[in-house]
Design an enzyme around this catalytic site. Structure first.
Site, PDB file in Angstrom:
ATOM      1  N   ARG A  65      16.354  91.890 -62.326  1.00 52.24           N
ATOM      2  CA  ARG A  65      16.515  91.221 -61.031  1.00 52.24           C
ATOM      3  C   ARG A  65      15.278  90.379 -60.718  1.00 52.24           C
ATOM      4  O   ARG A  65      15.372  89.276 -60.192  1.00 52.24           O
ATOM      5  CB  ARG A  65      16.776  92.243 -59.911  1.00 52.24           C
ATOM      6  CG  ARG A  65      16.683  91.628 -58.517  1.00 52.24           C
ATOM      7  CD  ARG A  65      17.341  92.431 -57.387  1.00 52.24           C
ATOM      8  NE  ARG A  65      17.242  93.854 -57.516  1.00 52.24           N
ATOM      9  CZ  ARG A  65      16.141  94.587 -57.292  1.00 52.24           C
ATOM     10  NH1 ARG A  65      15.013  94.006 -56.908  1.00 52.24           N
ATOM     11  NH2 ARG A  65      16.158  95.896 -57.442  1.00 52.24           N
ATOM     12  N   TYR A 117      28.590  70.620 -46.155  1.00 48.49           N
ATOM     13  CA  TYR A 117      29.549  71.423 -46.932  1.00 48.49           C
ATOM     14  C   TYR A 117      30.095  72.585 -46.078  1.00 48.49           C
ATOM     15  O   TYR A 117      29.341  73.256 -45.376  1.00 48.49           O
ATOM     16  CB  TYR A 117      28.838  71.962 -48.182  1.00 48.49           C
ATOM     17  CG  TYR A 117      29.683  72.882 -49.014  1.00 48.49           C
ATOM     18  CD1 TYR A 117      30.744  72.394 -49.772  1.00 48.49           C
ATOM     19  CD2 TYR A 117      29.446  74.253 -49.038  1.00 48.49           C
ATOM     20  CE1 TYR A 117      31.536  73.245 -50.520  1.00 48.49           C
ATOM     21  CE2 TYR A 117      30.230  75.108 -49.788  1.00 48.49           C
ATOM     22  CZ  TYR A 117      31.275  74.597 -50.529  1.00 48.49           C
ATOM     23  OH  TYR A 117      32.060  75.436 -51.265  1.00 48.49           O
ATOM     24  N   ASP A 188      20.801  68.965 -50.187  1.00 51.05           N
ATOM     25  CA  ASP A 188      21.802  69.511 -51.102  1.00 51.05           C
ATOM     26  C   ASP A 188      22.245  68.358 -52.005  1.00 51.05           C
ATOM     27  O   ASP A 188      22.910  67.430 -51.554  1.00 51.05           O
ATOM     28  CB  ASP A 188      22.971  70.082 -50.290  1.00 51.05           C
ATOM     29  CG  ASP A 188      24.034  70.725 -51.181  1.00 51.05           C
ATOM     30  OD1 ASP A 188      24.123  70.370 -52.366  1.00 51.05           O
ATOM     31  OD2 ASP A 188      24.789  71.573 -50.657  1.00 51.05           O
ATOM     32  N   LYS A 213      28.869  73.091 -60.033  1.00 50.85           N
ATOM     33  CA  LYS A 213      29.458  71.762 -60.125  1.00 50.85           C
ATOM     34  C   LYS A 213      28.851  71.007 -61.314  1.00 50.85           C
ATOM     35  O   LYS A 213      29.044  71.421 -62.435  1.00 50.85           O
ATOM     36  CB  LYS A 213      29.259  71.040 -58.788  1.00 50.85           C
ATOM     37  CG  LYS A 213      29.555  71.925 -57.547  1.00 50.85           C
ATOM     38  CD  LYS A 213      30.981  72.387 -57.418  1.00 50.85           C
ATOM     39  CE  LYS A 213      31.199  73.490 -56.380  1.00 50.85           C
ATOM     40  NZ  LYS A 213      30.633  73.279 -55.057  1.00 50.85           N
TER      41      LYS A 213
HETATM   42  C1  LIG Z   1      30.227  74.071 -53.891  1.00 49.50           C
HETATM   43  C2  LIG Z   1      29.138  73.612 -52.987  1.00 49.50           C
HETATM   44  C3  LIG Z   1      28.249  74.526 -52.385  1.00 49.50           C
HETATM   45  C4  LIG Z   1      28.405  76.019 -52.546  1.00 49.50           C
HETATM   46  O1  LIG Z   1      28.180  76.424 -53.846  1.00 49.50           O
HETATM   47  P1  LIG Z   1      28.891  77.711 -54.506  1.00 49.50           P
HETATM   48  O2  LIG Z   1      28.309  77.696 -55.880  1.00 49.50           O
HETATM   49  O3  LIG Z   1      30.367  77.483 -54.457  1.00 49.50           O
HETATM   50  O4  LIG Z   1      28.485  78.882 -53.681  1.00 49.50           O
HETATM   51  C5  LIG Z   1      27.232  74.013 -51.594  1.00 49.50           C
HETATM   52  N1  LIG Z   1      27.101  72.673 -51.377  1.00 49.50           N
HETATM   53  C6  LIG Z   1      27.949  71.786 -51.927  1.00 49.50           C
HETATM   54  C7  LIG Z   1      27.760  70.335 -51.636  1.00 49.50           C
HETATM   55  C8  LIG Z   1      28.997  72.219 -52.744  1.00 49.50           C
HETATM   56  O5  LIG Z   1      29.838  71.316 -53.270  1.00 49.50           O
END
Ligand SMILES: *Cc1c(COP(=O)(O)O)cnc(C)c1O
Length: 411
Positions: A65, A117, A188, A213
């Protein structure tokens, strides 16, 4: 006589790497195995590591961890791609957000964008609120940020491009205002990936990604990462990463690292495909409007010219189809290559209707105010052959128009 060196904790965890993006993607954090010579680092599944005497581990590791080799390697690679001295990986993008918000004291205030988001909005308003963090939102952050700052404002949290309307924020202009007040800016960067945009170079203090993503890029790992340059911030977030324990598995780190090594190729291909599709859509009489930062018609195209590698538009597009929600939902059933699914950033092309799917939780008035109409379709453009993708879209549009006309004729 002692040699004057910095105490180890004062040296940045990762040195800046001046080689080209592709070289960093492939090479950084990818050492050969010193014992076997394996070119690809093995997956280190052990949760615990031997010690030779109490408090003296054999190597760098004690308990998985706190740190493990695959996570270290992945974090090193992401730091290199985001021009950062530090990076920390988490079990999801959402866990990354949660851990950063946990670093704020009760009573802190955060400013964010209205179309942040959905999961981030939910965390801000339903979870962070419960431990005394207040978040206020605006649809025009460059204009409103200064007036929204309060005595306890600690963070400004932005996304550029935003989801699903792909509007852009000038990061430097927000950072300039924030830094006058000692406020940190989080960007982000999920929608563009580090290949297209590096927010730290434009004044951001922290860049985060849903690794799920583009960075992993193969729709088979859920993971998140934060990268930054401040050693103080690193003390806090490293402590929280271990204390909260929302960490990714070694296997996921290994897979995401494998994906990251081709990020530049995938991002470039998705960008080229998306540009062609956006131009096709813009010329179609059956399309009301197209949101794509690579088009000259994009309202913040100037920001793309300044912030994006080669003014690229990325792989995400949204557009309004004529015929309302019926046409939008039918379009997503009529495509044969684009799969109807949430998420984005994988090698395969996806489509969805935000108003009925990812953004269904937002009340209609607020949704339409930020441009999320019922007829809006979001595309995550993959890396298939561009001609096949354009054919798929034009074929789906034609079938939607035919079926709507037939219904009208027989009504
Ligand atoms: C998918 C996404 C998240 C969240 O991420 P997870 O891996 O699904 O928890 C945060 N910000 C954006 C812009 C996203 O597309």
């Amino acid at each position: 006589m002692t040699i004057a060196t910095l105490p180890i904790e004062d040296a940045p965890r990762f040195q800046k790497d001046n080689r080209g993006f592709a070289t960093r993607a492939v090479q950084t954090g990818s050492p050969h195995d010193p014992i076997t010579g394996a070119v690809i680092t093995p997956i280190s599944l052990s949760t615990t590591f031997a010690q030779t005497s109490v408090g003296n581990p054999v190597g760098l590791y004690e308990y998985s961890r706190s740190s493990n080799p695959n996570r270290d390697n992945f974090e090193h690679a992401v730091a290199a791609l985001e021009n950062a001295n530090y990076a920390l990986a988490f079990s999801s993008g959402s866990a990354t957000t949660a851990t950063i918000l946990q670093s704020l004291a009760t009573g802190s205030h955060v400013i964010s964008i209205s179309d942040v988001y959905g999961g981030t909005h939910r965390y801000f308003t339903k979870v962070a609120a419960a431990h005394g963090i207040r978040v206020t939102f605006t649809g025009a952050i460059e204009v409103d940020a200064r007036a929204m700052i309060e005595k306890n404002t600690k963070l400004i949290w932005i996304e550029t491009p935003s989801n699903p309307t792909l509007s852009l924020v000038d990061i430097q202009s927000v950072a300039d205002v924030a830094h006058e007040h000692g406020i940190m800016v989080v960007v982000d960067n999920t929608f563009l990936s580090p290949y297209v945009q590096n927010p730290l170079d434009h004044g951001a203090d922290i860049v985060i990604h849903s690794v799920t993503k583009y960075i992993n890029g193969h729709s088979d790992v859920l993971m998140g990462v934060a990268a930054y340059n401040s050693p103080e911030l690193n003390d806090t977030l490293t402590f929280l990463q271990n204390a909260i324990g929302a960490v990714p598995s070694p296997f996921d780190c290994w897979l995401a690292h494998r994906g990251l090594k081709t990020l530049h190729l995938r991002a470039k291909a998705a960008n080229e495909n998306a540009s062609a599709i956006a131009q096709f859509l813009e010329s179609s009489p059956h399309v009301i409007s197209v949101n794509y930062p690579g088009l000259n018609s994009h309202p913040q195209r100037k920001v793309a010219l300044k912030q994006h590698r080669k003014a690229m538009g990325g792989g995400m597009i949204s557009f309004r189809i004529r015929g309302g929600i019926r046409a939008a939902e039918r379009f997503c059933k009529e495509t044969r290559i684009f799969t109807l699914a949430e998420s984005l950033g994988g090698v395969e092309s996806l489509c969805e209707v935000p108003a009925s799917m990812t953004h269904a939780g937002i009340p209609i008035a607020a949704r339409e105010k930020s441009g999320v109409f019922d007829d809006l379709i979001r595309l995550s453009v993959g890396i298939e052959d561009v001609d096949d993708l354009v054919d798929d879209i034009s074929g789906a549009i034609a079938r939607v128009i035919d079926s709507l006309m037939l219904e009208e004729a027989t009504a």
